[in-house]
Design a protein around this motif. Structure first.
Motif: not given
Length: 341
Positions: A328, A332-333, A335-340
């Motif tokens: 978690s 990679l995870v 960065s995806r959370k920040r984009i979302a």
């Protein structure tokens, strides 16, 4: 006073403790500090005494020190005799030199030769060599503390060999059941019960095999005179307690020797294990499945009777939650959370 370093790295002390009219002392030391300390001591003796007596040459060999260690301290240890045997084996390999002439380089050379020889024979001797180094260091430390050895510990700065952490093999549930099935049909009627004890409480094979009737009571198995001297008591099921004591002697040892029967059972079950892990595989199996089932590391430490938590940490990676943060919290995870967001 003359203090000079020789070609072999040792230090030659040449002086007259009581002045030019007194006894002349020439002595070789491993280090400059030892030479200077000796000079101060002998000059103090010369000043405080009416007449100075030149110190006798120490003619003890390493084997003499080993025996002194045993007579002073080793006999108190459960494994004292065994350790003395191992110390003397090392000393024979070193050709039993005079103790005062023994240096760290001598032991390092022994370590190198032992390492090369045993590796050629297909063994991994690092752990064995480290144990022997620890025994030899401890021997000098004990004699220094008691005053039997007046110089520094020649092995003080010798480091242990770096060891690659060995993977501890354990049985799967299927393999465990296959083994128990084979042991149940063995001619030796004790081997199945001993195996179940090891699998139930993580005992060493020798600990379980040497249990006596008085060690089983109040729903617990009590281990005394263990490898590290720590007694421990671990709960067992009522069914296992009945199986252990039923139709067995009411006094003395419950089981006869049955390690060979274990090895035969492993072979019949088709279970291949790394060298040196046959007798410990049941202990590793208990510890591994204990952690995989969510067991507590500190509790496991107490059950196994390890002296340090570091020894028990070998099983930490099997815990379900071990390093789960990597899933978690990796970039990679994140960065995806920040984009979302």
């Amino acid at each position: 006073m003359s203090l000079k370093q020789q070609k072999n790295g040792k230090w030659l002390l040449d002086f007259w403790p009581a002045g030019r009219g007194g006894p002349h002392v020439r002595k070789v030391f491993r280090t400059k500090r030892e030479a200077e300390h000796f000079e101060v001591q002998e000059k103090a003796k010369a000043q405080s005494a009416g007449s100075y007596v030149k110190p006798k040459r120490d003619t003890r060999k390493l084997s003499d020190l080993a025996q002194e260690w045993y007579d002073e301290h080793g006999y108190l240890l459960t494994s004292g005799k065994k350790r003395l045997v191992e110390l003397n084996a090392v000393i024979r390999s070193l050709n039993d030199p005079l103790a005062v002439a023994f240096t760290s380089n001598d032991f390092k050379q022994y370590m190198r030769e032992r390492l090369e020889t045993r590796r050629t024979e297909g063994f991994k001797p690092e752990n064995d060599i480290n144990h022997k180094l620890a025994y030899a260091k401890a021997m000098f430390n004990v004699l220094i503390k008691s005053g039997s050895w007046g110089l520094a510990n020649p092995l003080e700065n010798v480091s242990k060999l770096t060891m690659q952490e060995r993977e501890l093999t354990f049985l799967t549930i299927k393999q465990m059941n296959q083994l128990l099935s084979e042991l149940g049909t063995a001619r030796n009627t004790d081997v199945l019960a001993v195996a179940k004890i090891c699998l139930s409480v993580g005992a060493r094979w020798g600990e379980a095999e040497s249990l006596t009737r008085k060690d089983i009571h109040h729903g617990k198995v009590h281990f005394n005179k263990t490898k590290n001297g720590r007694n421990r008591s671990i709960p067992i099921s009522d069914d296992l307690e009945r199986e252990i004591v039923t139709d067995r002697p009411a006094h003395g040892r419950l089981f006869g020797p049955c390690k060979d029967a274990l090895n035969n059972g492993l072979e019949r079950a088709g279970i291949e294990l790394p060298r040196g892990q046959k007798s410990h595989v049941l202990r590793h199996t208990f510890a591994s499945h204990f952690m995989m089932a969510g067991g507590n590391l500190l509790t496991l430490n107490k059950i196994l009777g390890h002296q340090t938590i570091q020894m028990t940490m070998r099983y930490a990676h099997l815990a379900p939650e071990h390093l789960t943060e990597a899933k978690s919290l990796n970039p990679l995870v994140v960065s995806r959370k920040r984009i979302a967001a």
